[in-house]
Design a protein around this motif. Sequence first.
Motif, PDB file in Angstrom:
ATOM      1  N   UNK A 182      56.641  69.085  18.339  1.00  0.00           N
ATOM      2  CA  UNK A 182      57.845  68.829  19.132  1.00  0.00           C
ATOM      3  C   UNK A 182      57.817  67.410  19.672  1.00  0.00           C
ATOM      4  N   UNK A 183      58.888  66.648  19.480  1.00  0.00           N
ATOM      5  CA  UNK A 183      58.900  65.254  19.946  1.00  0.00           C
ATOM      6  C   UNK A 183      59.076  65.155  21.453  1.00  0.00           C
ATOM      7  N   UNK A 184      58.715  64.010  22.027  1.00  0.00           N
ATOM      8  CA  UNK A 184      58.944  63.782  23.459  1.00  0.00           C
ATOM      9  C   UNK A 184      60.429  63.568  23.733  1.00  0.00           C
ATOM     10  N   UNK A 185      60.828  63.695  24.993  1.00  0.00           N
ATOM     11  CA  UNK A 185      62.213  63.483  25.403  1.00  0.00           C
ATOM     12  C   UNK A 185      62.371  62.032  25.833  1.00  0.00           C
ATOM     13  N   UNK A 186      62.559  61.155  24.849  1.00  0.00           N
ATOM     14  CA  UNK A 186      62.600  59.727  25.149  1.00  0.00           C
ATOM     15  C   UNK A 186      63.782  59.341  26.017  1.00  0.00           C
ATOM     16  N   UNK A 187      64.892  60.059  25.909  1.00  0.00           N
ATOM     17  CA  UNK A 187      66.103  59.647  26.612  1.00  0.00           C
ATOM     18  C   UNK A 187      66.517  60.629  27.708  1.00  0.00           C
ATOM     19  N   UNK A 188      65.604  61.480  28.104  1.00  0.00           N
ATOM     20  CA  UNK A 188      65.932  62.440  29.141  1.00  0.00           C
ATOM     21  C   UNK A 188      66.345  61.790  30.442  1.00  0.00           C
ATOM     22  N   UNK A 189      65.684  60.673  30.767  1.00  0.00           N
ATOM     23  CA  UNK A 189      66.013  59.991  32.016  1.00  0.00           C
ATOM     24  C   UNK A 189      67.410  59.390  31.977  1.00  0.00           C
ATOM     25  N   UNK A 190      67.904  59.091  30.765  1.00  0.00           N
ATOM     26  CA  UNK A 190      69.252  58.537  30.656  1.00  0.00           C
ATOM     27  C   UNK A 190      70.309  59.638  30.738  1.00  0.00           C
ATOM     28  N   UNK A 191      70.088  60.734  30.026  1.00  0.00           N
ATOM     29  CA  UNK A 191      71.110  61.773  29.951  1.00  0.00           C
ATOM     30  C   UNK A 191      71.305  62.485  31.276  1.00  0.00           C
ATOM     31  N   UNK A 192      70.266  62.543  32.117  1.00  0.00           N
ATOM     32  CA  UNK A 192      70.420  63.213  33.407  1.00  0.00           C
ATOM     33  C   UNK A 192      71.361  62.458  34.309  1.00  0.00           C
ATOM     34  N   UNK A 193      71.530  61.161  34.058  1.00  0.00           N
ATOM     35  CA  UNK A 193      72.398  60.348  34.903  1.00  0.00           C
ATOM     36  C   UNK A 193      73.841  60.336  34.407  1.00  0.00           C
ATOM     37  N   UNK A 194      74.098  61.024  33.302  1.00  0.00           N
ATOM     38  CA  UNK A 194      75.430  61.002  32.719  1.00  0.00           C
ATOM     39  C   UNK A 194      76.115  62.341  32.933  1.00  0.00           C
ATOM     40  N   UNK A 195      77.390  62.298  33.227  1.00  0.00           N
ATOM     41  CA  UNK A 195      78.118  63.537  33.425  1.00  0.00           C
ATOM     42  C   UNK A 195      78.236  64.305  32.109  1.00  0.00           C
ATOM     43  N   UNK A 196      78.536  63.574  31.032  1.00  0.00           N
ATOM     44  CA  UNK A 196      78.692  64.217  29.731  1.00  0.00           C
ATOM     45  C   UNK A 196      78.482  63.195  28.628  1.00  0.00           C
ATOM     46  N   UNK A 197      77.376  63.320  27.868  1.00  0.00           N
ATOM     47  CA  UNK A 197      77.132  62.372  26.782  1.00  0.00           C
ATOM     48  C   UNK A 197      78.240  62.463  25.729  1.00  0.00           C
ATOM     49  N   UNK A 198      78.493  61.354  25.051  1.00  0.00           N
ATOM     50  CA  UNK A 198      79.496  61.378  23.998  1.00  0.00           C
ATOM     51  C   UNK A 198      79.031  62.234  22.835  1.00  0.00           C
ATOM     52  N   UNK A 199      79.965  62.922  22.212  1.00  0.00           N
ATOM     53  CA  UNK A 199      79.647  63.752  21.059  1.00  0.00           C
ATOM     54  C   UNK A 199      79.477  62.880  19.832  1.00  0.00           C
ATOM     55  N   UNK A 200      78.904  63.495  18.781  1.00  0.00           N
ATOM     56  CA  UNK A 200      78.738  62.769  17.521  1.00  0.00           C
ATOM     57  C   UNK A 200      80.078  62.338  16.958  1.00  0.00           C
ATOM     58  N   UNK A 201      81.099  63.188  17.103  1.00  0.00           N
ATOM     59  CA  UNK A 201      82.432  62.855  16.599  1.00  0.00           C
ATOM     60  C   UNK A 201      83.003  61.646  17.322  1.00  0.00           C
ATOM     61  N   UNK A 202      82.813  61.578  18.640  1.00  0.00           N
ATOM     62  CA  UNK A 202      83.307  60.438  19.409  1.00  0.00           C
ATOM     63  C   UNK A 202      82.595  59.148  19.012  1.00  0.00           C
ATOM     64  N   UNK A 203      81.289  59.241  18.792  1.00  0.00           N
ATOM     65  CA  UNK A 203      80.520  58.060  18.403  1.00  0.00           C
ATOM     66  C   UNK A 203      80.978  57.549  17.040  1.00  0.00           C
ATOM     67  N   UNK A 204      81.195  58.460  16.090  1.00  0.00           N
ATOM     68  CA  UNK A 204      81.660  58.056  14.762  1.00  0.00           C
ATOM     69  C   UNK A 204      83.035  57.396  14.843  1.00  0.00           C
ATOM     70  N   UNK A 205      83.932  57.979  15.639  1.00  0.00           N
ATOM     71  CA  UNK A 205      85.282  57.419  15.765  1.00  0.00           C
ATOM     72  C   UNK A 205      85.223  56.016  16.357  1.00  0.00           C
ATOM     73  N   UNK A 206      84.359  55.804  17.336  1.00  0.00           N
ATOM     74  CA  UNK A 206      84.198  54.474  17.944  1.00  0.00           C
ATOM     75  C   UNK A 206      83.658  53.490  16.910  1.00  0.00           C
ATOM     76  N   UNK A 207      82.643  53.922  16.164  1.00  0.00           N
ATOM     77  CA  UNK A 207      81.992  53.023  15.204  1.00  0.00           C
ATOM     78  C   UNK A 207      82.956  52.567  14.117  1.00  0.00           C
ATOM     79  N   UNK A 208      83.826  53.448  13.664  1.00  0.00           N
ATOM     80  CA  UNK A 208      84.752  53.118  12.576  1.00  0.00           C
ATOM     81  C   UNK A 208      85.870  52.183  13.026  1.00  0.00           C
ATOM     82  N   UNK A 209      85.920  51.886  14.326  1.00  0.00           N
ATOM     83  CA  UNK A 209      86.874  50.898  14.836  1.00  0.00           C
ATOM     84  C   UNK A 209      86.179  49.613  15.271  1.00  0.00           C
ATOM     85  N   UNK A 210      84.854  49.586  15.176  1.00  0.00           N
ATOM     86  CA  UNK A 210      84.083  48.434  15.657  1.00  0.00           C
ATOM     87  C   UNK A 210      83.825  47.456  14.506  1.00  0.00           C
ATOM     88  N   UNK A 211      84.247  46.210  14.674  1.00  0.00           N
ATOM     89  CA  UNK A 211      84.109  45.202  13.616  1.00  0.00           C
ATOM     90  C   UNK A 211      82.652  44.978  13.250  1.00  0.00           C
TER      91      UNK A 211
END
Length: 412
Positions: free
Chosen positions: A201-230
């Motif tokens: 089982x891998x360590x939780x490298x980003x646990x400290x980041x996600x606890x500070x966020x109300x709701x992480x972006x979904x994979x679908x949201x990330x893909x949609x953002x990337x396809x608009x980024x030059x």
Amino acid sequence: MLDNPRPTAPIDESSLGYEGWRIVAVCFLLATFGWGLGFYGQSVYVAELQRARGWPASLISSGTTFFYLFGALLVVFVGEAVRKYGPRLSLIAGTLAMSAAAVAIGAVREPWQLYLADAVLAFGWAGTSLAMITNTISLWFDQKRGMAISLALNGASFGGIVGVPLLVTLIGHIGFASAMYAAAGAMLVLLLPVILILVGRPPDLHGWQTTAKAKPQSSTQIRAWALRDVGFLTVTIAFALVLFAQVGFIVHLISFLDPVIGRERAAVAVAVLTAMAVIGRVLFSLVIDRLNQRLASALSFLSQAAALCVVINLHNDYVLIAACAVFGFSVGNLITLPSLIVQQEFDSAAFGVLISLNTAINQVTYAFGPGVVGFLRDWSGGYTLPFYLCIALEVVAAALIMVRGTPRAKLS
């Protein structure tokens, strides 16, 4: 996120005792078989099926194109699969699929069976290639992720150095089918115990980041953002064009060289190409942090274009092998560089989704490389026309990669 992650604790990724380096070793071995059977092996399959069945290059190459296209559909979801089922089960599934594909390819007797074997191979490729390896390593590495990925992907070149000559030798001694069955057995025997023992089982490298966020972006949201980024689009499209040319050239390399310098020296040329890919990646990893990675990419593209010019116009044995060496010096880096650029220019938390998307788009594009090169070869009666097309694509990509676009806010 994986279920029940370990509590976050300070991690020294540079320590040789860190468990992540064992994962790098596992991924190195996975890449050896993944690229040996799924990528460099295609060159052997094209040559052997032409020789044994008398099928045209366009027919066999279209099977390879189907393999890459179907595989691209699977690659998009590799990141989600790793996070849902965990790295151990995902790596085991990839190993089993690739072994089954090797058996299927060895059993091909009719064209329809080739397409069925290529479909199985697509599952194996998705589970043993770039997206699987980078997503797995990203669970153990953050600060040293670029180095870890570079070291693991040396297995890709090692698969070409060892795999192609060994497969050609085995085919010469025991036949094509038996050689493929032996390769499948070796993969199961070597990889399954290593994965079961070393991958936990891998360590939780980003646990400290996600606890500070109300709701992480979904994979679908990330893909949609990337396809608009030059910036993301120029990286993805440039490498898609280059990999189209690179894959088309490598898959047909033995078929091109065989009548020119003979089968054995053709295998040597492939081995030299892949050996230089290892050397190039290792030397590159020592200085990449001090270089402009986009400029380094552009220079790599142009060096491959120059090597292709030599291959087309000069047919001396040693000159051709030397040109393959120059071409190969960039091959390993072109597998690694997209990951390093994404790692540097975008948020670490989105790395898995972005690199899976990048890999899938690239694969959809370069899937047509072998088929187009094979079609143009059959239509024109030689490899000059398709290889000049590859040169043109490399030059266009060299210009495109330098367009970074307007800096934008990073993904959350």
